[in-house]
Design a protein around this motif. Sequence first.
Motif, mmCIF file in Angstrom:
data_model
loop_
_atom_site.group_PDB
_atom_site.id
_atom_site.type_symbol
_atom_site.label_atom_id
_atom_site.label_comp_id
_atom_site.label_asym_id
_atom_site.label_seq_id
_atom_site.Cartn_x
_atom_site.Cartn_y
_atom_site.Cartn_z
ATOM 1 N N GLY A 270 76.064 35.369 11.596
ATOM 2 C CA GLY A 270 75.776 35.512 10.171
ATOM 3 C C GLY A 270 74.843 36.667 9.878
ATOM 4 N N TYR A 271 74.798 37.006 8.590
ATOM 5 C CA TYR A 271 73.996 38.130 8.122
ATOM 6 C C TYR A 271 72.626 37.638 7.668
ATOM 7 C CZ TYR A 271 78.226 41.050 7.799
ATOM 8 O OH TYR A 271 79.352 41.774 8.064
ATOM 9 N N ARG A 272 71.650 38.553 7.701
ATOM 10 C CA ARG A 272 70.353 38.280 7.064
ATOM 11 C C ARG A 272 70.137 39.345 6.004
ATOM 12 N NH1 ARG A 272 66.498 41.860 10.146
ATOM 13 N NH2 ARG A 272 67.994 43.015 11.352
ATOM 14 N N ALA A 273 69.386 38.964 4.964
ATOM 15 C CA ALA A 273 69.149 39.915 3.866
ATOM 16 C C ALA A 273 68.248 41.038 4.349
ATOM 17 C CB ALA A 273 68.498 39.193 2.701
ATOM 18 N N VAL A 274 68.543 42.257 3.913
ATOM 19 C CA VAL A 274 67.656 43.394 4.176
ATOM 20 C C VAL A 274 67.027 43.766 2.828
ATOM 21 C CG1 VAL A 274 67.538 45.798 4.963
ATOM 22 C CG2 VAL A 274 69.207 44.223 6.002
ATOM 23 N N PRO A 275 65.713 43.585 2.686
ATOM 24 C CA PRO A 275 65.093 43.871 1.383
ATOM 25 C C PRO A 275 65.191 45.360 1.039
ATOM 26 C CG PRO A 275 63.539 42.804 2.903
ATOM 27 C CD PRO A 275 64.745 43.148 3.702
ATOM 28 N N VAL A 276 65.541 45.625 -0.206
ATOM 29 C CA VAL A 276 65.651 47.024 -0.674
ATOM 30 C C VAL A 276 64.859 47.130 -1.979
ATOM 31 C CG1 VAL A 276 67.214 48.845 -1.452
ATOM 32 C CG2 VAL A 276 67.961 47.244 0.330
ATOM 33 N N PRO A 277 63.803 47.952 -2.014
ATOM 34 C CA PRO A 277 63.039 48.095 -3.258
ATOM 35 C C PRO A 277 63.904 48.705 -4.360
ATOM 36 C CG PRO A 277 61.950 49.208 -1.399
ATOM 37 C CD PRO A 277 63.312 48.793 -0.927
ATOM 38 N N PRO A 278 63.760 48.238 -5.602
ATOM 39 C CA PRO A 278 64.561 48.808 -6.686
ATOM 40 C C PRO A 278 64.171 50.262 -6.971
ATOM 41 C CG PRO A 278 62.938 47.246 -7.555
ATOM 42 C CD PRO A 278 62.829 47.199 -6.057
ATOM 43 N N ALA A 279 65.120 51.028 -7.451
ATOM 44 C CA ALA A 279 64.849 52.422 -7.839
ATOM 45 C C ALA A 279 65.962 52.846 -8.773
ATOM 46 C CB ALA A 279 64.817 53.332 -6.607
#
Length: 329
Positions: A270-279
């Motif tokens: 399974g996948y895990r979330a990779v946090p991405v800051p908004p821009a």
Amino acid sequence: MAGTLGLGIVGAGRVAANHARAAQRLDDVALRAIAEVDGTRRAAFAEEYGCAGEASLDALLRRDDVDLVVLALPHRLHAEAAIQALQAGKHVLVEKPMAMSVEECDRMIAAAKAANRLLAVGLTHHFHPVPAAARVLIRSGQLGRLVWATETQYSQRRLGSNPSWLFDRAEGGGQLLANGVHFTDRMMMLAGSRIVAVKALVGSFFNAYPSDDGTLAYFQFENGAAGTLALTGHYSGAPTSLAQAVCTKGMLRYGRELEATDPDQPDVEGYRAVPVPPANGFARQLQNVAAAIRGEGALEVPGEWGRDVMRALFACEESSRRGREVVLE
Ligand SMILES: NC(=O)c1ccc[n+]([C@@H]2O[C@H](COP(=O)([O-])OP(=O)(O)OC[C@H]3O[C@@H](n4cnc5c(N)ncnc54)[C@H](O)[C@@H]3O)[C@@H](O)[C@H]2O)c1
């Protein structure tokens, strides 16, 4: 150019507001003028964004306070407008798709060289946070080498849902040129390589408009990676937007969010979330172009890259017409 870079936008349609708002976010770029043939639209845009309104590209190009021109025009006008702006001494950010033929792309690139001005292409996904983060993750090497990438992009696109020219191939419309350009570009971005061979099916399968509304394509990249694009602007159907990358040590996928497998835990499924800051992608795009004009960095999407994307799209059309793989020299 003084401290502030003067911006002019040509075409006050759907996308133009994104460029105007991008300029508002940057301290060193100021929107000076909009050029738009429709008087009502021109006046409304000029008032909303506090800039001058010009009735033509010619008039905008005569302005000394405009250094950079964003071309937000119907596709068939991109090449000539870009060449005219470059010859007038302006830098150019031309919206995607770059032009209607490889020959037009080449003429635009030559005009930029001759005028010693920058030519950038508005392939915005280089700057949207999630696709950009996916590229950073692939480039980090954590997932190993990219073996293949896939793009599944299904949307509803009925007549009337967009300006009418976008449904007419003679105007540069159709799903492949208008939207497929982004997803082909994204796979090139992940692969970090040019497309050297294409086999594709392109046609109008779901609607009755005079352009394509579906593409299934297989791309071969110069570095050995491969990619597939499944794209529709369906009459009905379920919207889907999913990019996936299969690498030697793991996988990633993204739609609105980025997810990846954990290369350190190969037994965990399974996948895990990779946090991405908004821009804001449009602001980041404009910032990149402005920095390159000032000599403070490289253009992320120069005309040469835009040309390579277009070459692959035209090869899709040719492959479909001939029922054969097209090999690009
Ligand atoms: N990067 C992105 O995410 C993104 C999103 C949407 C559209 N686009 C691109 O932006 C471009 C414009 O698309 P749109 O949806 O805004 O189109 P649109 O039809 O909404 O707007 C085009 C505008 O150009 C004006 N125009 C036409 N000829 C002109 C001329 N000679 N001089 C001045 N103005 C003229 C029209 O009157 C219209 O207002 C296209 O290349 C499109 O693919 C990019």
